[in-house]
Design a protein around this motif. Structure first.
Motif, PDB file in Angstrom:
ATOM      1  N   ASP A 150       0.845  -1.192   0.000  1.00  0.00           N
ATOM      2  CA  ASP A 150       0.000   0.000   0.000  1.00  0.00           C
ATOM      3  C   ASP A 150       0.883   1.245   0.000  1.00  0.00           C
ATOM      4  O   ASP A 150       1.270   1.727   1.044  1.00  0.00           O
ATOM      5  N   ILE A 151       1.206   1.740  -1.189  1.00  0.00           N
ATOM      6  CA  ILE A 151       2.139   2.863  -1.315  1.00  0.00           C
ATOM      7  C   ILE A 151       1.551   4.161  -0.768  1.00  0.00           C
ATOM      8  O   ILE A 151       2.280   5.017  -0.249  1.00  0.00           O
ATOM      9  N   ASP A 152       0.232   4.333  -0.828  1.00  0.00           N
ATOM     10  CA  ASP A 152      -0.389   5.557  -0.321  1.00  0.00           C
ATOM     11  C   ASP A 152      -0.138   5.744   1.180  1.00  0.00           C
ATOM     12  O   ASP A 152       0.120   6.854   1.637  1.00  0.00           O
ATOM     13  N   SER A 153      -0.198   4.670   1.932  1.00  0.00           N
ATOM     14  CA  SER A 153       0.066   4.756   3.370  1.00  0.00           C
ATOM     15  C   SER A 153       1.494   5.210   3.631  1.00  0.00           C
ATOM     16  O   SER A 153       1.744   6.009   4.532  1.00  0.00           O
ATOM     17  N   PHE A 154       2.426   4.706   2.843  1.00  0.00           N
ATOM     18  CA  PHE A 154       3.820   5.095   3.038  1.00  0.00           C
ATOM     19  C   PHE A 154       4.053   6.556   2.665  1.00  0.00           C
ATOM     20  O   PHE A 154       4.833   7.250   3.310  1.00  0.00           O
ATOM     21  N   LEU A 155       3.389   7.018   1.620  1.00  0.00           N
ATOM     22  CA  LEU A 155       3.501   8.430   1.263  1.00  0.00           C
ATOM     23  C   LEU A 155       2.941   9.328   2.363  1.00  0.00           C
ATOM     24  O   LEU A 155       3.537  10.352   2.706  1.00  0.00           O
ATOM     25  N   VAL A 156       1.818   8.933   2.921  1.00  0.00           N
ATOM     26  CA  VAL A 156       1.215   9.716   4.004  1.00  0.00           C
ATOM     27  C   VAL A 156       2.138   9.716   5.216  1.00  0.00           C
ATOM     28  O   VAL A 156       2.408  10.768   5.806  1.00  0.00           O
ATOM     29  N   ILE A 157       2.644   8.545   5.584  1.00  0.00           N
ATOM     30  CA  ILE A 157       3.522   8.450   6.759  1.00  0.00           C
ATOM     31  C   ILE A 157       4.794   9.260   6.550  1.00  0.00           C
ATOM     32  O   ILE A 157       5.261   9.947   7.455  1.00  0.00           O
ATOM     33  N   SER A 158       5.371   9.215   5.349  1.00  0.00           N
ATOM     34  CA  SER A 158       6.610   9.959   5.107  1.00  0.00           C
ATOM     35  C   SER A 158       6.368  11.475   5.069  1.00  0.00           C
ATOM     36  O   SER A 158       7.278  12.255   5.314  1.00  0.00           O
ATOM     37  N   ALA A 159       5.142  11.890   4.770  1.00  0.00           N
ATOM     38  CA  ALA A 159       4.836  13.319   4.692  1.00  0.00           C
ATOM     39  C   ALA A 159       4.325  13.913   6.010  1.00  0.00           C
ATOM     40  O   ALA A 159       4.308  15.128   6.170  1.00  0.00           O
ATOM     41  N   ILE A 160       3.953  13.074   6.961  1.00  0.00           N
ATOM     42  CA  ILE A 160       3.371  13.571   8.212  1.00  0.00           C
ATOM     43  C   ILE A 160       4.298  14.525   8.957  1.00  0.00           C
ATOM     44  O   ILE A 160       3.858  15.594   9.389  1.00  0.00           O
ATOM     45  N   PRO A 161       5.600  14.207   9.159  1.00  0.00           N
ATOM     46  CA  PRO A 161       6.447  15.169   9.884  1.00  0.00           C
ATOM     47  C   PRO A 161       6.513  16.532   9.193  1.00  0.00           C
ATOM     48  O   PRO A 161       6.511  17.567   9.863  1.00  0.00           O
ATOM     49  N   LEU A 162       6.569  16.538   7.862  1.00  0.00           N
ATOM     50  CA  LEU A 162       6.626  17.807   7.133  1.00  0.00           C
ATOM     51  C   LEU A 162       5.325  18.593   7.311  1.00  0.00           C
ATOM     52  O   LEU A 162       5.346  19.798   7.587  1.00  0.00           O
ATOM     53  N   PHE A 163       4.195  17.937   7.170  1.00  0.00           N
ATOM     54  CA  PHE A 163       2.918  18.624   7.355  1.00  0.00           C
ATOM     55  C   PHE A 163       2.765  19.122   8.790  1.00  0.00           C
ATOM     56  O   PHE A 163       2.271  20.225   9.020  1.00  0.00           O
ATOM     57  N   PHE A 164       3.200  18.305   9.755  1.00  0.00           N
ATOM     58  CA  PHE A 164       3.149  18.712  11.150  1.00  0.00           C
ATOM     59  C   PHE A 164       3.999  19.964  11.366  1.00  0.00           C
ATOM     60  O   PHE A 164       3.584  20.897  12.038  1.00  0.00           O
ATOM     61  N   SER A 165       5.182  19.996  10.775  1.00  0.00           N
ATOM     62  CA  SER A 165       6.065  21.165  10.906  1.00  0.00           C
ATOM     63  C   SER A 165       5.446  22.406  10.283  1.00  0.00           C
ATOM     64  O   SER A 165       5.542  23.498  10.839  1.00  0.00           O
ATOM     65  N   LEU A 166       4.847  22.256   9.120  1.00  0.00           N
ATOM     66  CA  LEU A 166       4.229  23.408   8.461  1.00  0.00           C
ATOM     67  C   LEU A 166       3.047  23.951   9.264  1.00  0.00           C
ATOM     68  O   LEU A 166       2.863  25.167   9.369  1.00  0.00           O
ATOM     69  N   ILE A 167       2.278  23.060   9.872  1.00  0.00           N
ATOM     70  CA  ILE A 167       1.163  23.495  10.717  1.00  0.00           C
ATOM     71  C   ILE A 167       1.693  24.224  11.948  1.00  0.00           C
ATOM     72  O   ILE A 167       1.184  25.280  12.332  1.00  0.00           O
ATOM     73  N   ILE A 168       2.747  23.671  12.571  1.00  0.00           N
ATOM     74  CA  ILE A 168       3.347  24.302  13.747  1.00  0.00           C
ATOM     75  C   ILE A 168       3.917  25.672  13.362  1.00  0.00           C
ATOM     76  O   ILE A 168       3.783  26.650  14.111  1.00  0.00           O
ATOM     77  N   CYS A 169       4.559  25.775  12.201  1.00  0.00           N
ATOM     78  CA  CYS A 169       5.098  27.072  11.752  1.00  0.00           C
ATOM     79  C   CYS A 169       3.985  28.098  11.575  1.00  0.00           C
ATOM     80  O   CYS A 169       4.133  29.257  11.973  1.00  0.00           O
ATOM     81  N   ALA A 170       2.877  27.687  10.987  1.00  0.00           N
ATOM     82  CA  ALA A 170       1.745  28.602  10.810  1.00  0.00           C
ATOM     83  C   ALA A 170       1.200  29.038  12.174  1.00  0.00           C
ATOM     84  O   ALA A 170       0.910  30.225  12.383  1.00  0.00           O
ATOM     85  N   CYS A 171       1.094  28.103  13.099  1.00  0.00           N
ATOM     86  CA  CYS A 171       0.636  28.447  14.458  1.00  0.00           C
ATOM     87  C   CYS A 171       1.619  29.391  15.140  1.00  0.00           C
ATOM     88  O   CYS A 171       1.205  30.321  15.840  1.00  0.00           O
ATOM     89  N   ASN A 172       2.922  29.154  14.946  1.00  0.00           N
ATOM     90  CA  ASN A 172       3.937  30.028  15.542  1.00  0.00           C
ATOM     91  C   ASN A 172       3.788  31.461  15.046  1.00  0.00           C
ATOM     92  O   ASN A 172       3.892  32.410  15.820  1.00  0.00           O
ATOM     93  N   VAL A 173       3.552  31.620  13.760  1.00  0.00           N
ATOM     94  CA  VAL A 173       3.382  32.959  13.194  1.00  0.00           C
ATOM     95  C   VAL A 173       2.181  33.646  13.830  1.00  0.00           C
ATOM     96  O   VAL A 173       2.258  34.811  14.234  1.00  0.00           O
ATOM     97  N   VAL A 174       1.077  32.927  13.968  1.00  0.00           N
ATOM     98  CA  VAL A 174      -0.132  33.503  14.566  1.00  0.00           C
ATOM     99  C   VAL A 174       0.115  33.861  16.032  1.00  0.00           C
ATOM    100  O   VAL A 174      -0.227  34.958  16.484  1.00  0.00           O
ATOM    101  N   ILE A 175       0.736  32.961  16.779  1.00  0.00           N
ATOM    102  CA  ILE A 175       0.980  33.200  18.208  1.00  0.00           C
ATOM    103  C   ILE A 175       1.919  34.382  18.405  1.00  0.00           C
ATOM    104  O   ILE A 175       1.684  35.248  19.257  1.00  0.00           O
TER     105      ILE A 175
END
Length: 187
Positions: A150-175
Motif C-alpha cells: 500500500d504505497i499511499d500509506s507510506f507516502l502519508v507516513i513519510s509526509a506527516i512530519p513535514l505537514f506537522f512542521s508546516l502546521i506548527i510554523c503557521a501556528c507560531n506565526v499567529v501566536i
C-alpha cells in the motif's frame, strides 16, 4: 508641581526648598507627569516580566515538545525503513508533541520568554531533513518501484512530519503576531 515628600527618599520636604535635605534630590528637575509616566512604565514592565517558576515550566514544556517532535521524525523514518505502514506507530509522538506545543504556546502567549523561540527555530530547521526524507522516499520509489503493498500509506507516513512542521510554523506565526499586538500590562 510642588512635592510634599521627596520622591527619591521619602523625607518630608522643607517649605520652598529646591533640594532634598537628605539625598539632595532636585525638586525642580522633574515634573509630576514625567514621574507618573515613569512609575506606570515600571509597573507595566514588572507585570509582563517572567518569573523563575514560569521560566522552569516554559523550559520543561519546550524541551519535552522538542524531544517528541524530533522523536516523531525518527520514528517515521524507522517505520518507513522497516516497511511498516501502520500509522498508529506515529500517533503517540504526534499527540505528545502537540500537547506540549500547546502548553508552551500558551505559556509564551501569557508571559513571553525566549524558550518558545528555541522551539520555533528548531521547527524551522527540521523542515530541511523532513523535505530531504520525503524526496529520498520518492527517489527510492521511482528507482525500485512499488515493493510495498500500500504505497499511499507510506507516502502519508513519510509526509506527516513535514505537514506537522508546516502546521506548527503557521501556528507560531499567529501566536507571535498575537503576542506582539497584545497590549502591555494586560494578561
Amino acid at each position: 508641581m510642588s512635592f510634599k515628600y521627596c520622591p527619591n527618599c521619602g523625607l518630608k520636604r522643607k517649605v520652598n526648598s529646591a533640594h532634598c535635605s537628605n539625598c539632595q534630590f532636585n525638586f525642580n528637575s522633574i515634573s509630576f507627569s514625567k514621574m507618573k509616566d515613569s512609575i506606570e512604565n515600571r509597573n507595566n514592565q514588572s507585570v509582563d516580566k517572567p518569573n523563575v517558576l514560569f521560566s522552569v515550566i516554559s523550559f520543561m514544556t519546550n524541551t519535552i515538545f522538542i524531544f517528541w517532535y524530533v522523536w516523531l521524525y525518527f520514528i517515521t523514518k524507522e517505520t518507513i525503513t522497516r516497511g511498516d505502514s501502520e500509522i498508529q506507530v506515529i500517533t503517540y509522538p504526534i499527540l505528545l508533541a502537540l500537547f506540549f506545543y500547546i502548553l508552551s504556546a500558551i505559556l509564551y502567549f501569557r508571559k513571553g520568554g525566549f524558550f518558545f523561540w528555541i522551539s520555533v527555530i528548531l521547527v524551522l530547521i527540521m523542515i530541511v531533513p523532513e523535505v530531504i526524507f520525503l524526496f529520498e522516499f520518492k527517489e527510492f520509489y521511482n528507482s525500485v518501484g512499488n515493493i510495498y503493498g500500500d504505497i499511499d500509506s507510506f507516502l502519508v507516513i513519510s509526509a506527516i512530519p513535514l505537514f506537522f512542521s508546516l502546521i506548527i510554523c503557521a501556528c507560531n506565526v499567529v501566536i507571535i503576531f498575537l503576542r506582539l499586538i497584545k497590549k502591555p500590562g494586560k494578561s
